[in-house]
Design an enzyme around this catalytic site. Structure first.
Site, mmCIF file in Angstrom:
data_model
loop_
_atom_site.group_PDB
_atom_site.id
_atom_site.type_symbol
_atom_site.label_atom_id
_atom_site.label_comp_id
_atom_site.label_asym_id
_atom_site.label_seq_id
_atom_site.Cartn_x
_atom_site.Cartn_y
_atom_site.Cartn_z
ATOM 1 N N ASP A 129 -28.264 -45.179 119.476
ATOM 2 C CA ASP A 129 -28.230 -44.192 118.400
ATOM 3 C C ASP A 129 -28.509 -44.921 117.092
ATOM 4 O OD1 ASP A 129 -27.462 -42.101 120.134
ATOM 5 O OD2 ASP A 129 -25.375 -42.770 120.033
ATOM 6 N N ALA A 130 -29.538 -44.489 116.383
ATOM 7 C CA ALA A 130 -29.955 -45.201 115.173
ATOM 8 C C ALA A 130 -30.122 -44.245 114.006
ATOM 9 C CB ALA A 130 -31.263 -45.952 115.424
#
Length: 253
Positions: A129-130
């Site tokens: 998750d970025a």
């Protein structure tokens, strides 16, 4: 064969929720009902992510997972609360085909090697998750998007593959639930950085987005809101494209 199109269901305390941008999760219903619908509609694969397991520092809800897997003909991947190889082994014994590691991929990366040695690389998935920071750089978040690591998603992807991950899921957190389309440059950057399949997640709003993700380098496209909400008011309606629609999207028909 056409690329896979994968529904993603987010579970919180045993129930199905759907947030937007990792915030304000909205109750959607019973995950068992949703899984049955996707099963009946012939979904390629299914991903279950427990949003509450890791923040609550508890193990996966094995009873719920066993119930879901026993009723499904789809391959199922599960993530949430996997902190040891024993957790992954128990999931595999229930019929889960892929163990999806998120927080532990950053906090305990040796777990990737252990799970890969036990289940094989193809069953070892790392979900990243970025989110873009104020300087325009993407950084990785863990603990269901609540903990900033300051780490680069490409570095995490490369290290995860080096340690034995056979698939990477990449998600732009700000696009999650937006229905505005995938972050294609981020998908391309990750796909170019690793030599394993990359699954695009976060932002799909129409079938054409799946093709665009694949053209950017993804091996498969995953979505959540698109498969559970319909219309401008986001009424809850579990759905999945027909095979003809997907063949047409990928120009196979």
């Amino acid at each position: 064969m056409r690329p896979r199109v994968i529904p993603v269901l987010l579970i919180k305390d045993g129930l199905l929720y759907k947030p937007q941008g990792f915030r304000a999760p909205r109750y959607v219903g019973d995950p068992r009902v949703a899984v049955k619908i996707f099963n009946d509609k012939g979904a390629d694969e299914l991903v279950l992510l427990d949003m509450s397991a890791t923040p609550q520092r508890r193990e996966p809800d094995y009873a719920l997972i066993e119930e879901i897997v026993s009723e499904s003909f789809m391959p199922i991947g599960y993530g949430g609360g996997i902190r040891s190889v024993e957790h992954a082994a128990r999931l595999a014994s229930l019929g889960v085909e892929k163990a999806i590691i998120n927080t532990a991929a950053v906090e305990s990366p040796a777990l990737i090697e252990e799970v890969s040695a036990l289940l094989g690389a193809s069953s070892t998935v790392v979900c990243i998750d970025a989110k873009r920071n104020l300087l325009g750089n993407y950084k990785v978040f863990t603990q269901n998007g609540t903990r900033a690591t300051g780490m680069d998603p490409l570095a995490i992807a490369k290290e995860s593959v080096r340690r034995g991950a056979g698939e990477i899921i990449i998600q732009d957190m700000k696009r999650e639930g937006s229905l505005a389309g995938y972050n294609l440059p981020l998908i391309k950057a990750v796909a170019d950085a690793v030599d394993v399949p990359v699954v695009a997640l976060g932002g799909a709003g129409r079938p054409e987005d799946f093709r665009m993700a694949v053209e950017a380098g993804a091996a498969a496209a995953a979505a959540g809101s698109m498969f559970v909400f319909q219309g401008t008011h986001r009424a809850v309606l579990i759905t999945y494209p027909t095979q003809n629609v997907l063949d047409d999207v990928f120009r196979l028909g």
